[in-house]
Design an enzyme around this catalytic site. Structure first.
Site, PDB file in Angstrom:
ATOM      1  N   TYR A  65       1.226  -1.023   0.068  1.00 43.55           N
ATOM      2  CA  TYR A  65      -0.162  -0.067  -0.259  1.00 43.55           C
ATOM      3  C   TYR A  65       1.103   1.372  -0.231  1.00 43.55           C
ATOM      4  O   TYR A  65       0.878   2.000  -1.289  1.00 43.55           O
ATOM      5  CB  TYR A  65      -0.912   0.022   0.989  1.00 43.55           C
ATOM      6  CG  TYR A  65      -1.691   1.258   1.513  1.00 43.55           C
ATOM      7  CD1 TYR A  65      -3.199   1.257   0.664  1.00 43.55           C
ATOM      8  CD2 TYR A  65      -1.542   1.690   2.307  1.00 43.55           C
ATOM      9  CE1 TYR A  65      -3.884   2.316   0.943  1.00 43.55           C
ATOM     10  CE2 TYR A  65      -2.231   3.109   2.174  1.00 43.55           C
ATOM     11  CZ  TYR A  65      -4.006   3.558   1.599  1.00 43.55           C
ATOM     12  OH  TYR A  65      -4.673   3.969   1.860  1.00 43.55           O
ATOM     13  N   THR A  76      -1.537   6.137  18.358  1.00 47.41           N
ATOM     14  CA  THR A  76      -2.541   7.574  17.797  1.00 47.41           C
ATOM     15  C   THR A  76      -2.835   7.525  17.148  1.00 47.41           C
ATOM     16  O   THR A  76      -1.867   6.844  15.096  1.00 47.41           O
ATOM     17  CB  THR A  76      -1.549   8.800  18.782  1.00 47.41           C
ATOM     18  OG1 THR A  76      -0.452   9.228  17.048  1.00 47.41           O
ATOM     19  CG2 THR A  76      -0.908   8.817  19.702  1.00 47.41           C
ATOM     20  N   ARG A  77      -3.627   8.021  16.755  1.00 45.72           N
ATOM     21  CA  ARG A  77      -4.591   7.927  15.469  1.00 45.72           C
ATOM     22  C   ARG A  77      -4.986   9.931  15.344  1.00 45.72           C
ATOM     23  O   ARG A  77      -5.642  10.328  16.197  1.00 45.72           O
ATOM     24  CB  ARG A  77      -5.615   7.417  14.361  1.00 45.72           C
ATOM     25  CG  ARG A  77      -4.234   6.359  14.293  1.00 45.72           C
ATOM     26  CD  ARG A  77      -3.463   6.099  13.310  1.00 45.72           C
ATOM     27  NE  ARG A  77      -3.220   4.364  12.803  1.00 45.72           N
ATOM     28  CZ  ARG A  77      -1.795   4.053  13.382  1.00 45.72           C
ATOM     29  NH1 ARG A  77      -1.140   5.047  14.071  1.00 45.72           N
ATOM     30  NH2 ARG A  77      -1.708   2.663  12.838  1.00 45.72           N
TER      31      ARG A  77
HETATM   32  P1  NAD Z   1     -12.801   1.950  -0.152  1.00 44.51           P
HETATM   33  O1  NAD Z   1     -12.210   0.596   0.169  1.00 44.51           O
HETATM   34  O2  NAD Z   1     -13.984   1.645   0.820  1.00 44.51           O
HETATM   35  O3  NAD Z   1     -13.170   2.515  -1.504  1.00 44.51           O
HETATM   36  C1  NAD Z   1     -12.246   1.876  -1.990  1.00 44.51           C
HETATM   37  C2  NAD Z   1     -13.194   1.457  -3.480  1.00 44.51           C
HETATM   38  O4  NAD Z   1     -11.851   1.262  -5.370  1.00 44.51           O
HETATM   39  C3  NAD Z   1     -13.664   0.135  -3.594  1.00 44.51           C
HETATM   40  O5  NAD Z   1     -14.977   0.527  -4.263  1.00 44.51           O
HETATM   41  C4  NAD Z   1     -13.019  -1.008  -4.523  1.00 44.51           C
HETATM   42  O6  NAD Z   1     -13.830  -2.007  -4.492  1.00 44.51           O
HETATM   43  C5  NAD Z   1     -12.870   0.229  -5.069  1.00 44.51           C
HETATM   44  N1  NAD Z   1     -11.528  -1.398  -5.953  1.00 44.51           N
HETATM   45  C6  NAD Z   1     -10.299  -1.652  -5.231  1.00 44.51           C
HETATM   46  N2  NAD Z   1      -9.388  -1.471  -6.338  1.00 44.51           N
HETATM   47  C7  NAD Z   1     -10.262  -1.211  -7.120  1.00 44.51           C
HETATM   48  C8  NAD Z   1      -9.159  -2.008  -9.090  1.00 44.51           C
HETATM   49  N3  NAD Z   1      -8.647  -2.277  -9.750  1.00 44.51           N
HETATM   50  N4  NAD Z   1     -10.480  -1.376  -9.952  1.00 44.51           N
HETATM   51  C9  NAD Z   1     -11.677  -0.310  -9.752  1.00 44.51           C
HETATM   52  N5  NAD Z   1     -11.946  -0.257  -8.416  1.00 44.51           N
HETATM   53  C10 NAD Z   1     -11.276  -0.724  -7.665  1.00 44.51           C
HETATM   54  O7  NAD Z   1     -11.766   2.466   0.950  1.00 44.51           O
HETATM   55  P2  NAD Z   1     -11.811   4.232   1.088  1.00 44.51           P
HETATM   56  O8  NAD Z   1     -12.285   4.273   2.503  1.00 44.51           O
HETATM   57  O9  NAD Z   1     -13.184   4.909   0.425  1.00 44.51           O
HETATM   58  O10 NAD Z   1     -10.896   4.648  -0.089  1.00 44.51           O
HETATM   59  C11 NAD Z   1     -10.933   4.968  -0.861  1.00 44.51           C
HETATM   60  C12 NAD Z   1      -9.216   6.157  -1.475  1.00 44.51           C
HETATM   61  O11 NAD Z   1      -8.887   6.793  -0.141  1.00 44.51           O
HETATM   62  C13 NAD Z   1      -8.774   5.114  -1.612  1.00 44.51           C
HETATM   63  O12 NAD Z   1      -7.534   5.059  -2.315  1.00 44.51           O
HETATM   64  C14 NAD Z   1      -7.551   5.021  -0.369  1.00 44.51           C
HETATM   65  O13 NAD Z   1      -6.330   4.280  -0.060  1.00 44.51           O
HETATM   66  C15 NAD Z   1      -7.971   6.249  -0.140  1.00 44.51           C
HETATM   67  N6  NAD Z   1      -7.257   6.627   1.401  1.00 44.51           N
HETATM   68  C16 NAD Z   1      -8.573   6.799   2.298  1.00 44.51           C
HETATM   69  C17 NAD Z   1      -8.063   6.578   3.724  1.00 44.51           C
HETATM   70  C18 NAD Z   1      -9.887   5.959   4.748  1.00 44.51           C
HETATM   71  O14 NAD Z   1      -9.147   6.817   6.080  1.00 44.51           O
HETATM   72  N7  NAD Z   1     -10.649   5.967   4.102  1.00 44.51           N
HETATM   73  C19 NAD Z   1      -7.194   7.209   3.767  1.00 44.51           C
HETATM   74  C20 NAD Z   1      -6.136   7.834   3.466  1.00 44.51           C
HETATM   75  C21 NAD Z   1      -6.382   7.385   2.124  1.00 44.51           C
HETATM   76  N1  UDP Z   2      -6.541  -1.322  15.889  1.00 48.24           N
HETATM   77  C1  UDP Z   2      -6.761  -2.065  16.723  1.00 48.24           C
HETATM   78  N2  UDP Z   2      -8.254  -2.477  16.940  1.00 48.24           N
HETATM   79  C2  UDP Z   2      -8.513  -2.416  16.027  1.00 48.24           C
HETATM   80  C3  UDP Z   2      -8.427  -1.927  14.114  1.00 48.24           C
HETATM   81  C4  UDP Z   2      -6.985  -1.490  14.339  1.00 48.24           C
HETATM   82  O1  UDP Z   2      -6.215  -1.167  17.888  1.00 48.24           O
HETATM   83  O2  UDP Z   2      -9.866  -3.305  15.590  1.00 48.24           O
HETATM   84  C5  UDP Z   2      -5.341  -0.273  15.250  1.00 48.24           C
HETATM   85  C6  UDP Z   2      -4.319  -0.397  14.161  1.00 48.24           C
HETATM   86  O3  UDP Z   2      -3.262  -1.601  14.912  1.00 48.24           O
HETATM   87  C7  UDP Z   2      -3.944   1.128  14.183  1.00 48.24           C
HETATM   88  C8  UDP Z   2      -4.801   1.272  14.666  1.00 48.24           C
HETATM   89  O4  UDP Z   2      -5.793   0.727  15.389  1.00 48.24           O
HETATM   90  O5  UDP Z   2      -2.698   1.123  14.991  1.00 48.24           O
HETATM   91  C9  UDP Z   2      -5.363   2.278  13.050  1.00 48.24           C
HETATM   92  O6  UDP Z   2      -5.737   1.227  12.545  1.00 48.24           O
HETATM   93  P1  UDP Z   2      -6.873   0.701  10.951  1.00 48.24           P
HETATM   94  O7  UDP Z   2      -6.451  -0.137  10.366  1.00 48.24           O
HETATM   95  O8  UDP Z   2      -7.474   2.073  10.891  1.00 48.24           O
HETATM   96  O9  UDP Z   2      -5.784   2.625  10.143  1.00 48.24           O
HETATM   97  P2  UDP Z   2      -4.407   2.131   9.886  1.00 48.24           P
HETATM   98  O10 UDP Z   2      -4.211   3.875  10.818  1.00 48.24           O
HETATM   99  O11 UDP Z   2      -3.327   2.112  11.018  1.00 48.24           O
HETATM  100  O12 UDP Z   2      -4.429   2.128   7.911  1.00 48.24           O
END
Ligand code: NAD
Ligand code: UDP
Length: 312
Positions: A145, A210-211
């Site tokens: 990732y 932390t987050r």
């Molecule tokens: P999510 O998993 O709900 O959404 C991702 C979507 O992409 C899904 O609908 C999945 O089916 C689709 N997808 C995956 N692989 C694919 C492929 N090869 N072709 C077409 N579609 C595909 O996750 P999300 O939280 O909505 O995240 C959306 C984007 O934002 C991602 O790129 C993720 O890396 C980025 N992002 C999200 C967070 C967060 O906290 N939610 C944080 C950082 C970055």
């Molecule tokens: N985490 C946890 N319990 C859970 C899921 C996640 O303690 O059931 C912790 C995980 O180890 C990390 C943080 O929560 O430290 C955030 O995890 P998440 O998978 O949401 O996203 P990340 O920021 O690690 O990508």
């Protein structure tokens, strides 16, 4: 004139909210998704809108369409899902970026990349500013990732430098809200689902990591504002809520808000789990005139309400 906008990953958590919002703002939206972690349920209410189209497609394969803007969100975001098929995750980030950048170049569309705080890895600089190059283990279990997203950023910059593609890079920090998948495995959805079902709440490690959690509406506001900035501002720019919590504090807050009798249990900390994460949002405040409005308890209450409807 309506803008034609492509949203990859549009059936996912963030993507479905984005499609809905772009439609409400009067645009024509094409949602592309392979449904790996997304669900039809997230967008089914949009299907009657004549300005909305859903296409089942995998971004690792080329895709051609005439659009004005592309939001590239396709990629599993939860550690459990992105590690499930690590090679596919890298392909999605890297080949997905190449295919979407190629499309943007060909049709002269502006393209935004959903990048991530994970480009900072397990950060030594705290809070994280955009200048920080990060501390990523290139051979660890999160690398599929982290390095995939870092390579995507490099590709975006090179298409911009070499081919003048109009790009925008948004580094998203942990975002939560309604439409997260109940079995997504991310911490907010896990804890809420466990609390509502009266199951043990699973803290990984001692819970001192932390987050900083951002509510989905705030995040989308930052994303759309970035897309609408002038051509000179490309980012990368951090988007997240700078209020930082330990995972233990998050668990306690969710226990309080749900009134659950669930007990906290401790499970092993996954490899390379970042110890701290907090966005410095000075740049977003300056360039996007943006800062988050929804604080943790308010956002959690809305999210708990959603999960109650989904699972009870
Ligand atoms: P999510 O998993 O709900 O959404 C991702 C979507 O992409 C899904 O609908 C999945 O089916 C689709 N997808 C995956 N692989 C694919 C492929 N090869 N072709 C077409 N579609 C595909 O996750 P999300 O939280 O909505 O995240 C959306 C984007 O934002 C991602 O790129 C993720 O890396 C980025 N992002 C999200 C967070 C967060 O906290 N939610 C944080 C950082 C970055
Ligand atoms: N985490 C946890 N319990 C859970 C899921 C996640 O303690 O059931 C912790 C995980 O180890 C990390 C943080 O929560 O430290 C955030 O995890 P998440 O998978 O949401 O996203 P990340 O920021 O690690 O990508």
């Amino acid at each position: 004139m309506k803008k034609k906008i492509l949203v990859t990953g549009g059936a996912g958590f963030l993507g479905s909210h984005l499609c809905e919002r772009l439609l409400n703002e009067g645009n024509e939206v094409i949602c592309l998704d392979n449904y790996f972690t997304g669900q039809k349920k997230n967008i089914v209410h949009l299907l009657n809108n004549p300005y909305f189209e859903m296409i089942r497609h995998d971004v690792t394969m080329p895709f051609l369409i005439e659009v004005d803007e592309i939001y590239n969100l396709a990629c599993p975001a939860s550690p459990i899902h992105y590690q499930y098929n690590a090679i596919k995750t890298i392909k999605t980030s890297v080949m997905g970026a190449i295919n979407m950048l190629g499309l943007a170049k060909r049709v002269k569309a502006k393209i935004l990349q959903a990048s991530t705080s994970e480009v900072y890895g397990d950060p030594i600089i705290h809070p994280q500013t955009e200048e920080y190059w990060g501390n990523v283990n290139p051979i660890g279990i999160r690398a599929c990732y982290d390095e995939g997203k870092r390579c995507a950023e490099a590709l975006f910059m090179n298409y911009h430098r070499q081919n003048n593609v109009k790009i925008k890079l948004l580094r998203i920090f942990n975002t939560y809200g309604p439409r997260m998948h109940p079995h997504d495995g991310r911490v907010v959805s896990n804890f809420i689902v466990q609390a509502l079902k009266g199951e043990d709440i699973t803290i990984y490690g001692d819970g001192s990591q932390t987050r900083s959690f951002c509510y989905v509406d705030d995040l989308l506001e930052a994303m759309i504002r970035l897309m609408n900035t002038g051509d000179n501002f490309i980012g990368p720019v951090n988007a997240g809520n700078p209020n930082e919590f330990t995972i233990k504090e998050l668990a306690e807050t969710i226990i309080k808000l749900t009134g659950t009798k669930s007990k906290i249990i401790k499970l092993p900390l996954p490899e390379d789990d970042p110890t701290q994460r907090q966005p410095d949002i000075t740049l977003a405040k300056k360039e996007l005139k943006w800062e988050p409005k929804v604080q943790l308890e308010e956002g959690l209450i809305k999210t708990i309400y959603y999960f109650k409807k989904v699972i009870l």
